[in-house]
Design a protein around this motif. Structure first.
Motif, short mmCIF file in Angstrom:
data_model
loop_
_atom_site.label_atom_id
_atom_site.label_comp_id
_atom_site.label_asym_id
_atom_site.label_seq_id
_atom_site.Cartn_x
_atom_site.Cartn_y
_atom_site.Cartn_z
N THR A 1 49.01 50.43 40.12
CA THR A 1 49.41 50.65 41.45
C THR A 1 47.98 50.53 42.36
OG1 THR A 1 49.42 53.02 41.24
CG2 THR A 1 51.66 51.91 41.37
N ARG B 1 57.51 48.45 43.73
CA ARG B 1 57.54 49.27 42.26
C ARG B 1 59.11 49.52 41.90
NH1 ARG B 1 56.42 54.78 41.53
NH2 ARG B 1 55.94 55.12 39.34
N TYR C 1 56.15 45.36 39.20
CA TYR C 1 55.22 45.75 40.37
C TYR C 1 54.90 44.38 41.23
CZ TYR C 1 53.89 49.51 37.71
OH TYR C 1 53.80 50.56 36.77
#
Length: 147
Positions: free
Chosen positions: A31, A39, A57
């Motif tokens: 992240t 996500r 992601y």
């Protein structure tokens, strides 16, 4: 595989303790390297017929040689029975990005778009972060087909 409503945080919190810390650390690294990306938890039967839970992601449409592309993720993170897997579905110059980082990632098993490793210490985290930042650049912005 399909997106599910279960949050990745809930999934991570419910993992066995032995895997949880590694998965949370990898989630944090991903992240940070891919800020602002979607996500999402994906579940279902994956290649080879195994039941999987993958944190995806970045939304992409993965091209297919025949027919329409399929909605997928730019990077995926999964816990397997005996190892961890990262899936990097970014390409440059007609080849998967992993080929450019293969010799820098550490003690890993590489597929064309996957990295497998047993523990976090097996992975060169600086090389991983560089790979993830490049994957982020190549797959921005998040792209989803209309549903």
């Amino acid at each position: 595989m399909e997106r599910v409503d279960t949050s990745p945080d809930k999934y991570l919190a419910e993992l066995p303790e032995a895997a949880r810390a590694t998965m949370i650390e990898l989630d944090t690294i991903i992240t940070a390297a891919m800020p602002g990306r979607s996500r999402t938890l994906w579940t279902g039967t994956f290649w080879g017929g195994t039941d999987q839970h993958i944190i995806g992601y970045g939304d992409i449409v993965q091209p297919r040689p025949r027919g329409d592309g399929v909605e997928w993720f730019a990077v995926g993170l999964a816990r397997q029975k005996a190892h961890f897997s990262l899936y990097v579905n970014a390409a440059a110059d007609g080849k998967y990005l992993l080929a450019d980082y293969a010799d820098r990632l550490g003690k890993v098993k590489l597929g064309s778009a996957s990295v497998g490793f047993e523990k976090l210490d097996d992975l060169d985290l600086d090389a991983l972060a560089a790979l993830l930042r490049r994957a982020d650049e190549l797959t921005r912005p998040d792209r989803r087909t209309a549903t």
